[in-house]
Design a protein around this motif. Structure first.
Motif, PDB file in Angstrom:
ATOM      1  N   UNK A 142       0.840  -1.208   0.000  1.00 54.28           N
ATOM      2  CA  UNK A 142       0.000   0.000   0.000  1.00 54.28           C
ATOM      3  C   UNK A 142       0.871   1.253   0.000  1.00 54.28           C
ATOM      4  N   UNK A 143       1.912   1.272   0.835  1.00 61.41           N
ATOM      5  CA  UNK A 143       2.774   2.459   0.868  1.00 61.41           C
ATOM      6  C   UNK A 143       3.491   2.645  -0.464  1.00 61.41           C
ATOM      7  N   UNK A 144       3.832   1.517  -1.092  1.00 63.66           N
ATOM      8  CA  UNK A 144       4.473   1.594  -2.406  1.00 63.66           C
ATOM      9  C   UNK A 144       3.522   2.264  -3.406  1.00 63.66           C
ATOM     10  N   UNK A 145       2.273   1.790  -3.429  1.00 67.26           N
ATOM     11  CA  UNK A 145       1.306   2.348  -4.380  1.00 67.26           C
ATOM     12  C   UNK A 145       0.993   3.813  -4.052  1.00 67.26           C
ATOM     13  N   UNK A 146       0.907   4.119  -2.777  1.00 63.17           N
ATOM     14  CA  UNK A 146       0.600   5.489  -2.352  1.00 63.17           C
ATOM     15  C   UNK A 146       1.726   6.435  -2.776  1.00 63.17           C
ATOM     16  N   UNK A 147       2.957   6.047  -2.512  1.00 65.36           N
ATOM     17  CA  UNK A 147       4.103   6.877  -2.903  1.00 65.36           C
ATOM     18  C   UNK A 147       4.172   7.063  -4.412  1.00 65.36           C
ATOM     19  N   UNK A 148       3.847   6.007  -5.125  1.00 70.21           N
ATOM     20  CA  UNK A 148       3.879   6.095  -6.581  1.00 70.21           C
ATOM     21  C   UNK A 148       2.772   7.025  -7.063  1.00 70.21           C
ATOM     22  N   UNK A 523      -5.733  11.944   0.574  1.00 71.43           N
ATOM     23  CA  UNK A 523      -4.603  11.162   0.052  1.00 71.43           C
ATOM     24  C   UNK A 523      -3.294  11.788   0.543  1.00 71.43           C
ATOM     25  N   UNK A 524      -3.235  13.118   0.524  1.00 72.82           N
ATOM     26  CA  UNK A 524      -2.022  13.795   0.993  1.00 72.82           C
ATOM     27  C   UNK A 524      -1.750  13.523   2.469  1.00 72.82           C
ATOM     28  N   UNK A 525      -2.800  13.516   3.263  1.00 75.09           N
ATOM     29  CA  UNK A 525      -2.622  13.249   4.699  1.00 75.09           C
ATOM     30  C   UNK A 525      -2.107  11.828   4.919  1.00 75.09           C
ATOM     31  N   UNK A 526      -2.707  10.879   4.204  1.00 75.32           N
ATOM     32  CA  UNK A 526      -2.278   9.475   4.346  1.00 75.32           C
ATOM     33  C   UNK A 526      -0.810   9.348   3.943  1.00 75.32           C
ATOM     34  N   UNK A 527      -0.442  10.070   2.906  1.00 70.92           N
ATOM     35  CA  UNK A 527       0.938  10.028   2.428  1.00 70.92           C
ATOM     36  C   UNK A 527       1.886  10.645   3.451  1.00 70.92           C
ATOM     37  N   UNK A 528       1.535  11.831   3.945  1.00 72.72           N
ATOM     38  CA  UNK A 528       2.431  12.520   4.878  1.00 72.72           C
ATOM     39  C   UNK A 528       2.630  11.715   6.154  1.00 72.72           C
ATOM     40  N   UNK A 529       1.585  11.008   6.565  1.00 76.20           N
ATOM     41  CA  UNK A 529       1.666  10.279   7.836  1.00 76.20           C
ATOM     42  C   UNK A 529       1.961   8.794   7.648  1.00 76.20           C
ATOM     43  N   UNK A 530       2.215   8.351   6.424  1.00 74.33           N
ATOM     44  CA  UNK A 530       2.396   6.912   6.139  1.00 74.33           C
ATOM     45  C   UNK A 530       1.255   6.114   6.760  1.00 74.33           C
ATOM     46  N   UNK A 531       0.033   6.578   6.563  1.00 72.77           N
ATOM     47  CA  UNK A 531      -1.083   5.968   7.283  1.00 72.77           C
ATOM     48  C   UNK A 531      -2.224   5.531   6.358  1.00 72.77           C
ATOM     49  N   UNK A 532      -2.168   4.279   5.875  1.00 75.84           N
ATOM     50  CA  UNK A 532      -3.254   3.773   5.041  1.00 75.84           C
ATOM     51  C   UNK A 532      -4.619   3.848   5.731  1.00 75.84           C
ATOM     52  N   UNK A 584      -5.047   2.030  -4.367  1.00 70.22           N
ATOM     53  CA  UNK A 584      -3.901   2.384  -3.530  1.00 70.22           C
ATOM     54  C   UNK A 584      -3.820   1.395  -2.362  1.00 70.22           C
ATOM     55  N   UNK A 585      -4.952   1.029  -1.813  1.00 74.41           N
ATOM     56  CA  UNK A 585      -4.934   0.079  -0.685  1.00 74.41           C
ATOM     57  C   UNK A 585      -4.484  -1.305  -1.145  1.00 74.41           C
ATOM     58  N   UNK A 586      -4.651  -1.581  -2.437  1.00 70.98           N
ATOM     59  CA  UNK A 586      -4.130  -2.846  -2.957  1.00 70.98           C
ATOM     60  C   UNK A 586      -5.165  -3.900  -3.262  1.00 70.98           C
TER      61      UNK A 586
END
Ligand code: ARG
Length: 593
Positions: A142-148, A523-532, A584-586
């Motif tokens: 999930x973090x991989x997809x989110x970062x991408x 999406x930005x918040x989840x990304x900034x906090x590494x929080x799916x 993004x969650x996979x």
């Protein structure tokens, strides 16, 4: 596209400045009291001390200085100094219409893409994946997809455990069972056989056997250590055996990660870092960081601010062999050379916290990575059974990942399953169970433990993956019916961009629309906090709001063409936003279910 919060921030920053206050105070957040307002600004409270003024006065100054705009419907000040904000329906409609025409629903990719390596999965070769590997795979993917999605360059690495004592254990046990194998003949100089002298099944039996035996038999453990050392030193027969172990095991690992829809860009292992060890050790010695302590080579990593003792980082054991710290440090050398990453994220069991703390400190101190390289440890909690203890099979053993997937697949309840072909049914079961498992995991903060409750996760009601899929399929089926009955409108809509007007017939429609405007921000918040989990809460909220809206408004019965077009655009956008989020969650949504 700018997020709604960004638009409001601008308006409030200007108003604070115009009223004579620091613009930094003009930060707007989503309302904590949706019953009272949609957004709020709490800057007046923060400014009270600085300006020695009552927050209420500051807030009033600010609202009197808000410039003309198309966004804000009303503001009001509430004691002790909150500014409550409502936005215009027309603005919501316009904003959503714009989202509708943009790729990724208007999500603005980062202007400064970073190179990010994500180290996740971490399976140990020759051991089957088990429930303990689930979270690293699910969160890491999930973090991989989110970062991408955000626009970073991302490299996912499985970092196989293929270099430690477990390899020595297997090699030693094989030498006991089959001493005549050519791999054990030190004088042999020919080619080694291309086919492995064991099957996957054999390996799955040999490793636990050898591991248990080494815990009781000191001499056996010593022999396994020696085998590990000789393997690392390059003994030809051991390297050949090791390659067999790797290939047999990797095929199975790939199959199981495939079932989880988890894929790695790199399937490198600890062993791949081995060539980097000698130079790294030399560098650490030359710079005066590494010294000998009780025979081992270590680097001190304690810092003055430590409240608990932090033991030194061991670079090489007293027999000169590499250990866990060695391979992680040398892997960083390798990553630096191959990618020069801005950030390296490790998604590993939180109980390995201290290991990573020491490795990170050592890497920074010795210059293995640049001072600005961000090393992040995302430690996850345990998957527990209903008894609150680590999840086990009914018989009390470790649950293999393949077994876990089978169990959930068999358990999902499919309505009208008899109308589907065998293959359709199997696929549907796979899709739904993946959503159940991944959502059930990702909805929790990574660091928390959670209870793996199949009945709950697989339910179509409540805060679950299948409920989200159910909502999406519901929208798909409404759209399919509309296509049937209103072919002309649907055709027209397909050609020209859809417009969502800001005329909301019900509160629930406005509520759904407003929630959709929060998409980019979320999406930005989840990304900034590494929080799916932030994305999970968001899609649960959308699904609930969609279902209330659908209950209030009989979309299919609408006859006014303009209203109908706007409704179609709204639900199509809802579906797109949900689809992006679950991707993004996979997991994915089926066409029907
Ligand atoms: N193979 C390790 C284990 O089973 C996990 C690897 C985690 N990643 C890392 N870079 N150390 O504990």
């Amino acid at each position: 596209m700018q997020t709604v919060i960004e638009e409001l921030n601008q308006i409030f920053a200007q108003a604070f400045t115009k009223a004579g206050y620091d613009e930094q105070l003009g930060r707007v957040v989503v309302s904590a009291r949706p019953d009272l307002c949609q957004f709020q600004c709490n800057g007046a409270m923060s400014g009270a001390k600085q300006y020695r003024k009552a927050p209420l006065m500051i807030a009033n100054d600010v609202i009197n200085n808000i410039a003309e705009n198309d966004v804000i419907e009303s503001v009001n000040v509430v004691a002790p100094g909150f500014i409550n904000i409502m936005v215009k329906d027309a603005f919501i409609g316009k904003y959503l219409s714009e989202m509708d025409t943009e790729a990724d629903c208007g999500f603005a990719k980062t202007e400064n893409p970073k190179t990010v390596v994500i180290d996740y999965g971490g399976p140990n070769v020759a051991k089957p994946l088990h429930v303990g590997h689930l979270r690293s795979a699910v969160i890491g993917e999930c973090l991989k997809r989110l970062n991408r999605f955000v626009g970073n360059k991302v490299i996912g690495d499985a970092h196989l455990g293929d270099w430690g004592l477990q390899m020595g254990l297997i090699i030693h046990e094989l030498s006991v069972r089959k001493p005549d194998l050519v791999y054990f003949d030190e004088n042999y100089t020919g080619e080694y056989p291309a086919t492995p002298p064991f099957s996957l099944k054999d390996l799955e039996e040999i490793y636990p056997f050898a591991s248990a035996k080494s815990k009781e038999d000191e001499a056996y453990l010593e022999a396994a250590r020696l085998a590990t050392k000789e393997l690392q030193k390059g003994r030809a027969g051991y390297r050949a055996l090791w390659k067999h172990i790797l290939s047999v095991s990797l095929a199975d690992l790939k199959k199981n990660y495939g079932r989880l829809d988890v894929d790695f860009d790199l399937w490198l292992g600890e062993s791949d870092a081995d060539p980097y060890v000698p130079d790294m050790v030399k560098m650490m010695k030359d710079k005066g960081f590494a010294y000998e302590s009780e025979g081992a080579l270590v680097v001190d990593v304690k810092e003055e601010s430590d409240t608990a003792p932090i033991p030194p980082c061991i670079i090489l054991k007293s027999d000169g062999s590499a250990i866990y710290e060695t391979t992680d440090l040398a892997t960083l050398v390798q990553r630096e050379k191959d990618f020069a990453p801005d950030r390296v994220i490790y998604v590993v069991d939180k109980r390995q916290n201290l290991h990573f703390e020491r490795v990170f400190r050592c890497a920074k101190k010795t210059g293995v990575v640049k001072p600005e390289t961000e090393l992040s440890f995302i430690g996850f909690g345990t998957v527990n059974g209903k008894d609150g203890k680590p999840f086990k099979t009914r018989a009390g053993g470790t649950m293999k990942l393949s077994e876990l997937l089978d169990t959930v697949e068999n358990q999902v309840n499919i309505k009208d399953g008899d109308k589907l072909s065998e293959q359709e049914l199997t696929e549907l079961r796979q899709i739904i169970s993946l959503a159940a498992i991944k959502y059930g995991d990702l909805m929790n903060p990574c660091e928390s433990n959670y209870i793996f409750d199949i009945d709950k996760f697989a339910s179509f009601e409540g805060n679950t993956g299948p409920y989200i899929l159910y909502t999406m399929v519901r929208i798909k089926s409404i759209l399919a019916k509309l296509s049937e009955h209103h072919t002309d409108i649907m055709n027209k809509l397909e050609k020209s961009p859809m417009r969502i007007d800001g005329k909301f017939e019900t509160a629930s429609q406005r509520d759904l629309a407003l929630t959709l405007t929060r998409y980019s921000h979320t999406i930005n918040e989840a990304y900034k906090k590494d929080a799916p989990s932030i994305i999970c809460s968001y899609i649960y909220e959308i699904s609930n709001k969609f279902n209330v809206f659908y209950h209030d408004k009989k979309i299919l019965a609408e006859t006014n063409e303009q209203i109908l077009s706007s409704l179609i655009a709204l639900i199509t956008l809802t579906l797109r936003v949900l689809d992006i989020c679950i991707n993004i969650l996979g997991f994915k949504a089926p066409a029907k279910m």
